[in-house]
Design a protein around this motif. Structure first.
Motif, PDB file in Angstrom:
ATOM      1  N   VAL A  18     -20.500  33.231 -33.257  1.00 13.85           N
ATOM      2  CA  VAL A  18     -20.752  34.334 -33.060  1.00 13.85           C
ATOM      3  C   VAL A  18     -20.254  34.522 -34.285  1.00 13.85           C
ATOM      4  O   VAL A  18     -20.610  35.324 -34.758  1.00 13.85           O
ATOM      5  CB  VAL A  18     -19.363  34.691 -32.218  1.00 13.85           C
ATOM      6  CG1 VAL A  18     -19.531  36.111 -32.248  1.00 13.85           C
ATOM      7  CG2 VAL A  18     -20.018  34.595 -30.383  1.00 13.85           C
ATOM      8  N   LEU A  19     -19.237  33.884 -35.357  1.00 10.01           N
ATOM      9  CA  LEU A  19     -18.609  34.086 -36.231  1.00 10.01           C
ATOM     10  C   LEU A  19     -19.601  34.599 -36.957  1.00 10.01           C
ATOM     11  O   LEU A  19     -19.838  35.132 -38.395  1.00 10.01           O
ATOM     12  CB  LEU A  19     -17.657  33.565 -36.899  1.00 10.01           C
ATOM     13  CG  LEU A  19     -16.272  33.809 -36.883  1.00 10.01           C
ATOM     14  CD1 LEU A  19     -15.435  32.214 -36.342  1.00 10.01           C
ATOM     15  CD2 LEU A  19     -15.759  34.571 -37.150  1.00 10.01           C
ATOM     16  N   ASP A  20     -20.549  33.092 -37.215  1.00 11.15           N
ATOM     17  CA  ASP A  20     -22.171  33.137 -37.915  1.00 11.15           C
ATOM     18  C   ASP A  20     -22.934  34.040 -37.856  1.00 11.15           C
ATOM     19  O   ASP A  20     -22.741  34.299 -39.452  1.00 11.15           O
ATOM     20  CB  ASP A  20     -22.613  31.748 -37.796  1.00 11.15           C
ATOM     21  CG  ASP A  20     -22.435  30.359 -38.501  1.00 11.15           C
ATOM     22  OD1 ASP A  20     -20.463  30.253 -38.923  1.00 11.15           O
ATOM     23  OD2 ASP A  20     -22.898  29.048 -37.400  1.00 11.15           O
ATOM     24  N   HIS A  21     -22.890  34.476 -37.355  1.00 11.32           N
ATOM     25  CA  HIS A  21     -23.727  35.807 -36.783  1.00 11.32           C
ATOM     26  C   HIS A  21     -22.620  37.254 -37.332  1.00 11.32           C
ATOM     27  O   HIS A  21     -24.058  38.150 -37.397  1.00 11.32           O
ATOM     28  CB  HIS A  21     -24.013  35.763 -35.206  1.00 11.32           C
ATOM     29  CG  HIS A  21     -24.922  37.517 -35.071  1.00 11.32           C
ATOM     30  ND1 HIS A  21     -26.464  37.817 -35.098  1.00 11.32           N
ATOM     31  CD2 HIS A  21     -24.453  38.988 -34.223  1.00 11.32           C
ATOM     32  CE1 HIS A  21     -26.612  39.029 -34.927  1.00 11.32           C
ATOM     33  NE2 HIS A  21     -25.094  39.589 -34.762  1.00 11.32           N
ATOM     34  N   ALA A  22     -21.949  36.859 -37.056  1.00 10.04           N
ATOM     35  CA  ALA A  22     -20.787  38.288 -37.205  1.00 10.04           C
ATOM     36  C   ALA A  22     -20.843  38.281 -39.430  1.00 10.04           C
ATOM     37  O   ALA A  22     -21.545  39.319 -39.618  1.00 10.04           O
ATOM     38  CB  ALA A  22     -19.667  37.983 -37.582  1.00 10.04           C
ATOM     39  N   ASP A  23     -20.627  36.793 -39.934  1.00  5.65           N
ATOM     40  CA  ASP A  23     -21.141  37.166 -41.303  1.00  5.65           C
ATOM     41  C   ASP A  23     -22.367  37.149 -42.274  1.00  5.65           C
ATOM     42  O   ASP A  23     -22.606  38.217 -42.413  1.00  5.65           O
ATOM     43  CB  ASP A  23     -20.592  35.840 -41.676  1.00  5.65           C
ATOM     44  CG  ASP A  23     -19.340  35.112 -41.757  1.00  5.65           C
ATOM     45  OD1 ASP A  23     -18.606  35.916 -41.750  1.00  5.65           O
ATOM     46  OD2 ASP A  23     -19.109  33.647 -41.632  1.00  5.65           O
ATOM     47  N   LYS A  24     -23.650  37.479 -40.884  1.00  4.34           N
ATOM     48  CA  LYS A  24     -24.756  37.705 -41.786  1.00  4.34           C
ATOM     49  C   LYS A  24     -25.207  38.778 -41.620  1.00  4.34           C
ATOM     50  O   LYS A  24     -25.646  39.579 -41.775  1.00  4.34           O
ATOM     51  CB  LYS A  24     -25.812  36.699 -39.950  1.00  4.34           C
ATOM     52  CG  LYS A  24     -27.380  36.083 -40.825  1.00  4.34           C
ATOM     53  CD  LYS A  24     -28.292  35.312 -40.356  1.00  4.34           C
ATOM     54  CE  LYS A  24     -28.045  36.082 -38.285  1.00  4.34           C
ATOM     55  NZ  LYS A  24     -29.098  35.366 -37.678  1.00  4.34           N
ATOM     56  N   LYS A  29     -25.801  44.224 -42.573  1.00  6.29           N
ATOM     57  CA  LYS A  29     -25.679  45.778 -42.830  1.00  6.29           C
ATOM     58  C   LYS A  29     -25.333  46.467 -43.657  1.00  6.29           C
ATOM     59  O   LYS A  29     -24.435  47.327 -43.593  1.00  6.29           O
ATOM     60  CB  LYS A  29     -25.236  45.540 -41.061  1.00  6.29           C
ATOM     61  CG  LYS A  29     -26.532  45.858 -40.240  1.00  6.29           C
ATOM     62  CD  LYS A  29     -25.826  46.548 -38.941  1.00  6.29           C
ATOM     63  CE  LYS A  29     -26.980  46.072 -37.635  1.00  6.29           C
ATOM     64  NZ  LYS A  29     -26.735  46.613 -36.429  1.00  6.29           N
ATOM     65  N   GLY A  30     -24.171  45.325 -44.396  1.00  7.12           N
ATOM     66  CA  GLY A  30     -23.786  45.906 -45.578  1.00  7.12           C
ATOM     67  C   GLY A  30     -22.063  46.370 -45.357  1.00  7.12           C
ATOM     68  O   GLY A  30     -21.670  47.384 -45.129  1.00  7.12           O
ATOM     69  N   LEU A  31     -22.285  45.689 -43.722  1.00  9.17           N
ATOM     70  CA  LEU A  31     -20.837  46.275 -43.452  1.00  9.17           C
ATOM     71  C   LEU A  31     -19.823  44.968 -44.175  1.00  9.17           C
ATOM     72  O   LEU A  31     -19.868  44.141 -44.648  1.00  9.17           O
ATOM     73  CB  LEU A  31     -20.618  45.820 -41.885  1.00  9.17           C
ATOM     74  CG  LEU A  31     -21.579  46.002 -40.400  1.00  9.17           C
ATOM     75  CD1 LEU A  31     -21.357  45.303 -39.690  1.00  9.17           C
ATOM     76  CD2 LEU A  31     -21.403  47.604 -40.965  1.00  9.17           C
ATOM     77  N   PHE A  78     -13.693  48.489 -35.441  1.00 12.94           N
ATOM     78  CA  PHE A  78     -14.834  48.733 -36.132  1.00 12.94           C
ATOM     79  C   PHE A  78     -15.107  47.465 -35.903  1.00 12.94           C
ATOM     80  O   PHE A  78     -16.607  47.673 -35.391  1.00 12.94           O
ATOM     81  CB  PHE A  78     -14.108  47.499 -37.895  1.00 12.94           C
ATOM     82  CG  PHE A  78     -14.845  47.007 -38.388  1.00 12.94           C
ATOM     83  CD1 PHE A  78     -15.367  47.466 -39.530  1.00 12.94           C
ATOM     84  CD2 PHE A  78     -15.425  45.539 -37.833  1.00 12.94           C
ATOM     85  CE1 PHE A  78     -16.918  47.532 -39.526  1.00 12.94           C
ATOM     86  CE2 PHE A  78     -16.410  44.723 -39.164  1.00 12.94           C
ATOM     87  CZ  PHE A  78     -17.150  45.405 -40.097  1.00 12.94           C
ATOM     88  N   LEU A  79     -14.622  46.078 -34.835  1.00 17.60           N
ATOM     89  CA  LEU A  79     -15.575  45.657 -34.313  1.00 17.60           C
ATOM     90  C   LEU A  79     -16.332  46.025 -32.868  1.00 17.60           C
ATOM     91  O   LEU A  79     -17.827  45.599 -32.880  1.00 17.60           O
ATOM     92  CB  LEU A  79     -14.490  44.225 -33.596  1.00 17.60           C
ATOM     93  CG  LEU A  79     -12.982  42.991 -34.916  1.00 17.60           C
ATOM     94  CD1 LEU A  79     -12.732  42.363 -33.782  1.00 17.60           C
ATOM     95  CD2 LEU A  79     -14.386  42.589 -35.890  1.00 17.60           C
ATOM     96  N   VAL A  80     -15.252  46.587 -32.529  1.00 19.21           N
ATOM     97  CA  VAL A  80     -16.682  47.496 -31.627  1.00 19.21           C
ATOM     98  C   VAL A  80     -17.474  48.548 -31.626  1.00 19.21           C
ATOM     99  O   VAL A  80     -18.434  48.466 -31.427  1.00 19.21           O
ATOM    100  CB  VAL A  80     -14.912  48.139 -30.554  1.00 19.21           C
ATOM    101  CG1 VAL A  80     -15.568  49.205 -29.052  1.00 19.21           C
ATOM    102  CG2 VAL A  80     -14.270  47.598 -29.741  1.00 19.21           C
ATOM    103  N   ASP A  81     -17.323  49.435 -32.750  1.00 13.98           N
ATOM    104  CA  ASP A  81     -18.258  49.993 -32.918  1.00 13.98           C
ATOM    105  C   ASP A  81     -19.257  49.361 -34.103  1.00 13.98           C
ATOM    106  O   ASP A  81     -20.042  49.305 -33.725  1.00 13.98           O
ATOM    107  CB  ASP A  81     -17.605  50.548 -34.635  1.00 13.98           C
ATOM    108  CG  ASP A  81     -16.436  51.932 -34.083  1.00 13.98           C
ATOM    109  OD1 ASP A  81     -16.368  52.034 -33.073  1.00 13.98           O
ATOM    110  OD2 ASP A  81     -15.646  52.228 -35.441  1.00 13.98           O
ATOM    111  N   ASN A  82     -19.035  48.055 -34.253  1.00 16.08           N
ATOM    112  CA  ASN A  82     -19.869  46.969 -34.560  1.00 16.08           C
ATOM    113  C   ASN A  82     -20.646  45.677 -33.304  1.00 16.08           C
ATOM    114  O   ASN A  82     -21.228  45.493 -34.152  1.00 16.08           O
ATOM    115  CB  ASN A  82     -19.642  46.507 -36.477  1.00 16.08           C
ATOM    116  CG  ASN A  82     -19.686  47.970 -37.172  1.00 16.08           C
ATOM    117  OD1 ASN A  82     -20.679  48.143 -38.051  1.00 16.08           O
ATOM    118  ND2 ASN A  82     -17.768  48.083 -37.612  1.00 16.08           N
TER     119      ASN A  82
END
Lengths: 159, 159
Positions: A18-24, A29-31, A78-82
DNA sequence: TTTCCAGTTGTTATGTTATTACACGTTACA
DNA sequence: TGTAACGTGTAATAACATAACAACTGGAAA
């Protein structure tokens, strides 16, 4: 609901995925997955259950971040919004999204005994709901489906 | 979701109907629909929207009842337990049940603009959910479905 | 009738969850 | 390099909810 959400699995593996995915995702998306935000996600993943904002805050503070409520709420929002975490209304709590790579409409199965929360993808439920809302002329923006009951394990214990 | 929940209707008529039903239910089942409890239901019906516990409390107090939170929470809990009201998790609020005579599984349509809450009976949604949960071995006890979006009226205004 | 008990109401106090407002720093970009 | 948008930190407070206990009520048991 194709998977068995309460099944055993490798926490570390699912967390790092999940963390990897979040980084990607952040890169794509420029988050801005800043240190607090990433830490909040790690905390949710490590806890591997629904956690209250103040519980997350405590752990954030232990890692050197601020200790006032907005620190936690902002990171969690932030996490929820994204789509990296979800809010479980019934518990006033948050969970890391376990399937952030799929654009899914989550359904939460909350065990009232062990308090574990499983996230299931119930596209069919959401489709049914969408069709109904359309008929009523209501425009759906967010849907929250929460089921309270007994998970397979606790169901076994009870009987 | 067979009805149009945001449609205009006669508030007074629907309110008195619900109160009548509550009285009847109390007699049949031996429920004690005491003055506070009945007053709380009236308040919810008159407001005709989701109301916070403290808002109800204020109005209860104006009618001569206590002014401490438990007074409201207890009355509201009674109503919820007996199917005369529902709790809307997303808003931390309560609404009178508009169809207490039908054993229904409510779905709430919450308009983010006018904040009106419509209660729809979405048996098909719940059936879909039940089937899915069964497959996962999860025993459903309570279900909460809340949809956030725009009601037909506000949708019109926005465009 | 009297006694007792379960249930209801009221109050005090406190716990838990969430937001507002503002200062300050950082980043992106014209 | 100025500046606007965003992010972080803090203080203060608002909003929501419950625990614990005293007093009363109404009906069943003795």
């Amino acid at each position: 609901m194709s998977e068995l959400p309460f099944a055993d699995h490798d926490h570390d593996h699912c967390a790092s995925g999940v963390l990897d995915h979040a980084d990607k995702l952040a890169e794509e998306k420029g988050l801005r997955l800043t240190p607090v935000r990433r830490a909040a996600l790690e905390i949710l993943l490590t806890g591997h259950r629904a956690m209250g904002a103040y519980e997350v805050l405590e752990q954030l503070n232990a890692k050197g971040f601020g200790n006032q409520p907005p620190v936690a709420y902002r990171a969690l929002d932030f996490l929820v919004d994204n789509g990296l975490a979800h809010r479980v209304q019934r518990l006033n709590a948050f969970t890391a999204c376990t399937q952030p790579d799929r654009h899914h409409r989550p359904v939460f199965l909350i065990c009232r005994d062990c308090e574990q929360v499983a996230e299931a993808d119930a596209r069919d439920v959401q489709d049914t709901l969408s069709a109904s809302a359309d008929r009523a002329g209501f425009v759906i923006e967010r849907v929250n489906v929460e089921v309270l009951g007994l998970c397979p394990t606790c169901k076994g214990k009870a009987s």
